[in-house]
Design a protein around this motif. Sequence first.
Motif, mmCIF file in Angstrom:
data_model
loop_
_atom_site.group_PDB
_atom_site.id
_atom_site.type_symbol
_atom_site.label_atom_id
_atom_site.label_comp_id
_atom_site.label_asym_id
_atom_site.label_seq_id
_atom_site.Cartn_x
_atom_site.Cartn_y
_atom_site.Cartn_z
ATOM 1 N N PHE A 50 -44.520 -18.680 18.626
ATOM 2 C CA PHE A 50 -44.008 -19.101 17.320
ATOM 3 C C PHE A 50 -44.291 -20.563 16.984
ATOM 4 O O PHE A 50 -44.018 -20.993 15.876
ATOM 5 C CB PHE A 50 -42.499 -18.856 17.241
ATOM 6 N N SER B 47 -43.576 -8.923 14.239
ATOM 7 C CA SER B 47 -44.439 -9.904 13.580
ATOM 8 C C SER B 47 -43.710 -11.241 13.618
ATOM 9 O O SER B 47 -44.046 -12.095 14.429
ATOM 10 C CB SER B 47 -44.770 -9.468 12.159
ATOM 11 N N ASP B 48 -42.680 -11.400 12.774
ATOM 12 C CA ASP B 48 -41.851 -12.603 12.907
ATOM 13 C C ASP B 48 -40.748 -12.364 13.936
ATOM 14 O O ASP B 48 -39.890 -13.195 14.158
ATOM 15 C CB ASP B 48 -41.264 -13.044 11.570
ATOM 16 N N SER B 49 -40.818 -11.207 14.576
ATOM 17 C CA SER B 49 -39.921 -10.889 15.681
ATOM 18 C C SER B 49 -40.774 -10.401 16.847
ATOM 19 O O SER B 49 -41.905 -9.962 16.667
ATOM 20 C CB SER B 49 -38.906 -9.817 15.278
ATOM 21 N N ASP C 68 -36.099 -13.053 16.910
ATOM 22 C CA ASP C 68 -36.400 -13.004 15.485
ATOM 23 C C ASP C 68 -36.347 -14.420 14.944
ATOM 24 O O ASP C 68 -35.330 -15.101 15.079
ATOM 25 C CB ASP C 68 -35.409 -12.108 14.751
ATOM 26 N N MET C 69 -37.432 -14.857 14.356
ATOM 27 C CA MET C 69 -37.532 -16.233 13.882
ATOM 28 C C MET C 69 -37.382 -16.331 12.367
ATOM 29 O O MET C 69 -37.520 -17.411 11.812
ATOM 30 C CB MET C 69 -38.870 -16.832 14.327
ATOM 31 N N ASP C 70 -37.148 -15.230 11.692
ATOM 32 C CA ASP C 70 -36.944 -15.242 10.253
ATOM 33 C C ASP C 70 -35.543 -15.770 9.974
ATOM 34 O O ASP C 70 -34.592 -15.410 10.657
ATOM 35 C CB ASP C 70 -37.112 -13.828 9.707
#
Length: 173
Positions: free
Chosen positions: A62, A87-89, A110-112
Amino acid sequence: MPRPLTEDVLARISFPSGRPLPQSLRAWLGFDTSLLERYGWFAHGSGVLTPRPLHALVADEFGAWWKEDFAPFTDRFPECFLLPGGSDSRRVLAVTEPDAEGESPVLALDMDDLPFVGLMYPGFDVYLADTAGLVDRDRGSYTSLLRHADHAPRMRHHAARCLDGREYVQYPF
């Protein structure tokens, strides 16, 4: 074409910490290594497992700017392996004290919005079963198996040992 580990390698392989591989992972590696090789599980063609501490895995996946924020997880999750999915996780096998089935948890990252680390599966066994569509779970929540009749006891074991009894933690950690 599947590329299994040879019987002699399977007989002696363990995690670098010395912990044994769970039977589910041992069976998978006896069938194929190529998928997990693509996710950095092995030193180039050697059959030697190459885990990363969680903070290093997060930085690699990330961005380096997250490394310091995830440093508090270093002692809890020093031996992690990226799994397919997200994807964003991301899904991560975190080698910890195994549960009664000999399995370590699979975490969801999860980076969202606010970065999140949570328990998603009680082990590689249930991760594989869910990937194959064999697990009935609430897809709206990463941590839904904590309320699943069959998987809750194992999930609670990992919650107690990995996240001080919590299902997940969110940034700031």
